[in-house]
Design a protein around this motif. Structure first.
Motif, PDB file in Angstrom:
ATOM      1  N   LYS A  79       0.831  -1.211   0.000  1.00 41.42           N
ATOM      2  CA  LYS A  79       0.000   0.000   0.000  1.00 41.42           C
ATOM      3  C   LYS A  79       0.863   1.257   0.000  1.00 41.42           C
ATOM      4  O   LYS A  79       1.947   1.282   0.563  1.00 41.42           O
ATOM      5  CB  LYS A  79      -0.894   0.026   1.238  1.00 41.42           C
ATOM      6  CG  LYS A  79      -1.942  -1.048   1.267  1.00 41.42           C
ATOM      7  CD  LYS A  79      -2.789  -0.899   2.513  1.00 41.42           C
ATOM      8  CE  LYS A  79      -3.887  -1.923   2.536  1.00 41.42           C
ATOM      9  NZ  LYS A  79      -4.712  -1.799   3.738  1.00 41.42           N
ATOM     10  N   ARG A  80       0.326   2.311  -0.609  1.00 46.00           N
ATOM     11  CA  ARG A  80       0.986   3.619  -0.559  1.00 46.00           C
ATOM     12  C   ARG A  80       0.592   4.297   0.739  1.00 46.00           C
ATOM     13  O   ARG A  80      -0.580   4.338   1.095  1.00 46.00           O
ATOM     14  CB  ARG A  80       0.550   4.466  -1.750  1.00 46.00           C
ATOM     15  CG  ARG A  80       0.981   3.879  -3.075  1.00 46.00           C
ATOM     16  CD  ARG A  80       0.363   4.622  -4.217  1.00 46.00           C
ATOM     17  NE  ARG A  80       0.838   5.997  -4.228  1.00 46.00           N
ATOM     18  CZ  ARG A  80       1.365   6.603  -5.278  1.00 46.00           C
ATOM     19  NH1 ARG A  80       1.443   5.960  -6.418  1.00 46.00           N
ATOM     20  NH2 ARG A  80       1.787   7.846  -5.203  1.00 46.00           N
ATOM     21  N   LYS A  81       1.567   4.814   1.443  1.00 42.61           N
ATOM     22  CA  LYS A  81       1.327   5.456   2.739  1.00 42.61           C
ATOM     23  C   LYS A  81       1.983   6.827   2.758  1.00 42.61           C
ATOM     24  O   LYS A  81       3.026   7.031   2.154  1.00 42.61           O
ATOM     25  CB  LYS A  81       1.902   4.601   3.879  1.00 42.61           C
ATOM     26  CG  LYS A  81       1.178   3.288   4.064  1.00 42.61           C
ATOM     27  CD  LYS A  81      -0.184   3.508   4.628  1.00 42.61           C
ATOM     28  CE  LYS A  81      -0.934   2.223   4.815  1.00 42.61           C
ATOM     29  NZ  LYS A  81      -2.264   2.444   5.329  1.00 42.61           N
ATOM     30  N   ARG A  82       1.347   7.736   3.498  1.00 44.29           N
ATOM     31  CA  ARG A  82       1.903   9.088   3.637  1.00 44.29           C
ATOM     32  C   ARG A  82       2.218   9.357   5.096  1.00 44.29           C
ATOM     33  O   ARG A  82       1.501   8.922   5.983  1.00 44.29           O
ATOM     34  CB  ARG A  82       0.884  10.125   3.168  1.00 44.29           C
ATOM     35  CG  ARG A  82       0.758  10.230   1.684  1.00 44.29           C
ATOM     36  CD  ARG A  82      -0.344  11.205   1.334  1.00 44.29           C
ATOM     37  NE  ARG A  82      -0.155  12.476   2.044  1.00 44.29           N
ATOM     38  CZ  ARG A  82       0.012  13.635   1.444  1.00 44.29           C
ATOM     39  NH1 ARG A  82       0.012  13.700   0.134  1.00 44.29           N
ATOM     40  NH2 ARG A  82       0.155  14.733   2.140  1.00 44.29           N
ATOM     41  N   PHE A  83       3.294  10.098   5.294  1.00 45.05           N
ATOM     42  CA  PHE A  83       3.626  10.590   6.622  1.00 45.05           C
ATOM     43  C   PHE A  83       3.893  12.079   6.452  1.00 45.05           C
ATOM     44  O   PHE A  83       4.989  12.489   6.071  1.00 45.05           O
ATOM     45  CB  PHE A  83       4.853   9.861   7.187  1.00 45.05           C
ATOM     46  CG  PHE A  83       5.128  10.195   8.614  1.00 45.05           C
ATOM     47  CD1 PHE A  83       4.337   9.695   9.633  1.00 45.05           C
ATOM     48  CD2 PHE A  83       6.173  11.031   8.956  1.00 45.05           C
ATOM     49  CE1 PHE A  83       4.587  10.016  10.949  1.00 45.05           C
ATOM     50  CE2 PHE A  83       6.432  11.360  10.265  1.00 45.05           C
ATOM     51  CZ  PHE A  83       5.631  10.852  11.272  1.00 45.05           C
ATOM     52  N   ARG A 111       4.148  15.216   4.521  1.00 44.57           N
ATOM     53  CA  ARG A 111       4.307  15.460   3.091  1.00 44.57           C
ATOM     54  C   ARG A 111       5.122  14.382   2.393  1.00 44.57           C
ATOM     55  O   ARG A 111       5.320  14.433   1.188  1.00 44.57           O
ATOM     56  CB  ARG A 111       4.938  16.823   2.860  1.00 44.57           C
ATOM     57  CG  ARG A 111       6.347  16.941   3.360  1.00 44.57           C
ATOM     58  CD  ARG A 111       6.910  18.306   3.097  1.00 44.57           C
ATOM     59  NE  ARG A 111       8.291  18.351   3.559  1.00 44.57           N
ATOM     60  CZ  ARG A 111       9.121  19.304   3.264  1.00 44.57           C
ATOM     61  NH1 ARG A 111       8.722  20.306   2.522  1.00 44.57           N
ATOM     62  NH2 ARG A 111      10.346  19.291   3.715  1.00 44.57           N
ATOM     63  N   TYR A 112       5.645  13.432   3.150  1.00 44.55           N
ATOM     64  CA  TYR A 112       6.454  12.370   2.569  1.00 44.55           C
ATOM     65  C   TYR A 112       5.571  11.184   2.207  1.00 44.55           C
ATOM     66  O   TYR A 112       4.737  10.768   2.984  1.00 44.55           O
ATOM     67  CB  TYR A 112       7.533  11.917   3.558  1.00 44.55           C
ATOM     68  CG  TYR A 112       8.442  13.052   3.967  1.00 44.55           C
ATOM     69  CD1 TYR A 112       9.387  13.551   3.082  1.00 44.55           C
ATOM     70  CD2 TYR A 112       8.331  13.629   5.223  1.00 44.55           C
ATOM     71  CE1 TYR A 112      10.204  14.600   3.440  1.00 44.55           C
ATOM     72  CE2 TYR A 112       9.141  14.671   5.593  1.00 44.55           C
ATOM     73  CZ  TYR A 112      10.078  15.159   4.703  1.00 44.55           C
ATOM     74  OH  TYR A 112      10.888  16.196   5.051  1.00 44.55           O
ATOM     75  N   GLU A 113       5.798  10.657   1.023  1.00 45.43           N
ATOM     76  CA  GLU A 113       5.014   9.518   0.582  1.00 45.43           C
ATOM     77  C   GLU A 113       5.939   8.327   0.361  1.00 45.43           C
ATOM     78  O   GLU A 113       7.045   8.473  -0.167  1.00 45.43           O
ATOM     79  CB  GLU A 113       4.290   9.848  -0.720  1.00 45.43           C
ATOM     80  CG  GLU A 113       3.309   8.788  -1.130  1.00 45.43           C
ATOM     81  CD  GLU A 113       2.410   9.240  -2.263  1.00 45.43           C
ATOM     82  OE1 GLU A 113       2.351   8.501  -3.260  1.00 45.43           O
ATOM     83  OE2 GLU A 113       1.807  10.308  -2.145  1.00 45.43           O
ATOM     84  N   GLY A 114       5.485   7.186   0.782  1.00 43.24           N
ATOM     85  CA  GLY A 114       6.256   5.956   0.600  1.00 43.24           C
ATOM     86  C   GLY A 114       5.295   4.822   0.335  1.00 43.24           C
ATOM     87  O   GLY A 114       4.097   5.035   0.139  1.00 43.24           O
ATOM     88  N   ARG A 115       5.818   3.640   0.315  1.00 45.62           N
ATOM     89  CA  ARG A 115       4.934   2.492   0.162  1.00 45.62           C
ATOM     90  C   ARG A 115       5.496   1.295   0.899  1.00 45.62           C
ATOM     91  O   ARG A 115       6.706   1.178   1.096  1.00 45.62           O
ATOM     92  CB  ARG A 115       4.664   2.169  -1.295  1.00 45.62           C
ATOM     93  CG  ARG A 115       5.818   1.873  -2.169  1.00 45.62           C
ATOM     94  CD  ARG A 115       5.418   1.819  -3.635  1.00 45.62           C
ATOM     95  NE  ARG A 115       4.480   0.781  -3.968  1.00 45.62           N
ATOM     96  CZ  ARG A 115       4.824  -0.473  -4.247  1.00 45.62           C
ATOM     97  NH1 ARG A 115       6.080  -0.839  -4.189  1.00 45.62           N
ATOM     98  NH2 ARG A 115       3.914  -1.360  -4.572  1.00 45.62           N
ATOM     99  N   ARG A 116       4.566   0.432   1.293  1.00 46.70           N
ATOM    100  CA  ARG A 116       4.963  -0.797   1.964  1.00 46.70           C
ATOM    101  C   ARG A 116       5.481  -1.792   0.934  1.00 46.70           C
ATOM    102  O   ARG A 116       5.225  -1.657  -0.259  1.00 46.70           O
ATOM    103  CB  ARG A 116       3.771  -1.396   2.700  1.00 46.70           C
ATOM    104  CG  ARG A 116       3.325  -0.562   3.879  1.00 46.70           C
ATOM    105  CD  ARG A 116       2.199  -1.254   4.605  1.00 46.70           C
ATOM    106  NE  ARG A 116       1.738  -0.434   5.716  1.00 46.70           N
ATOM    107  CZ  ARG A 116       0.597  -0.630   6.346  1.00 46.70           C
ATOM    108  NH1 ARG A 116      -0.219  -1.599   5.958  1.00 46.70           N
ATOM    109  NH2 ARG A 116       0.255   0.139   7.347  1.00 46.70           N
TER     110      ARG A 116
END
Length: 102
Positions: free
Chosen positions: A68-72, A74-79
């Motif tokens: 899944k795509r996750k945000r923290f 303004r930073y976006e990452g993915r699992r």
């Protein structure tokens, strides 16, 4: 079960997947759901389940689960992506996860 490296088979199955869907599938179809290594193949998964749980496996289906795509903020990452295996046991066989390991 012959022809496979036993050490690899023991590292192949990472964990059982415990969710509403997996318990429903276990009750209805007698299938058990496991999280497995990304490079695992169906014959290896079958051999690993038979080795670890002393049961007879009828069939194995695998599914690649996208991370899944996750945000923290303004930073976006993915699992990470991971692989899930649906293991169907032969009639009369079952896996008891609550049993004590000797």
């Amino acid at each position: 079960m012959t022809g496979f490296n036993q050490e690899r088979l023991m590292k192949l199955i990472l964990a059982p997947v415990v969710s509403e869907k997996s318990t429903y599938v276990a009750d209805r179809a007698g299938q058990y759901v496991f999280r497995v290594a990304q490079d695992a193949t169906k014959p290896e998964i079958k051999a690993a389940v038979e080795l670890m749980f002393k049961t007879q496996v009828e069939s194995v289906q695998v599914a690649n689960v996208k991370g899944k795509r996750k945000r923290f903020g303004r930073y976006e990452g993915r699992r990470r992506n991971w692989k899930k295996a649906y293991v169907c046991l032969k009639p009369g066989q079952e896996i008891n996860f609550a049993a004590e390991v000797k």
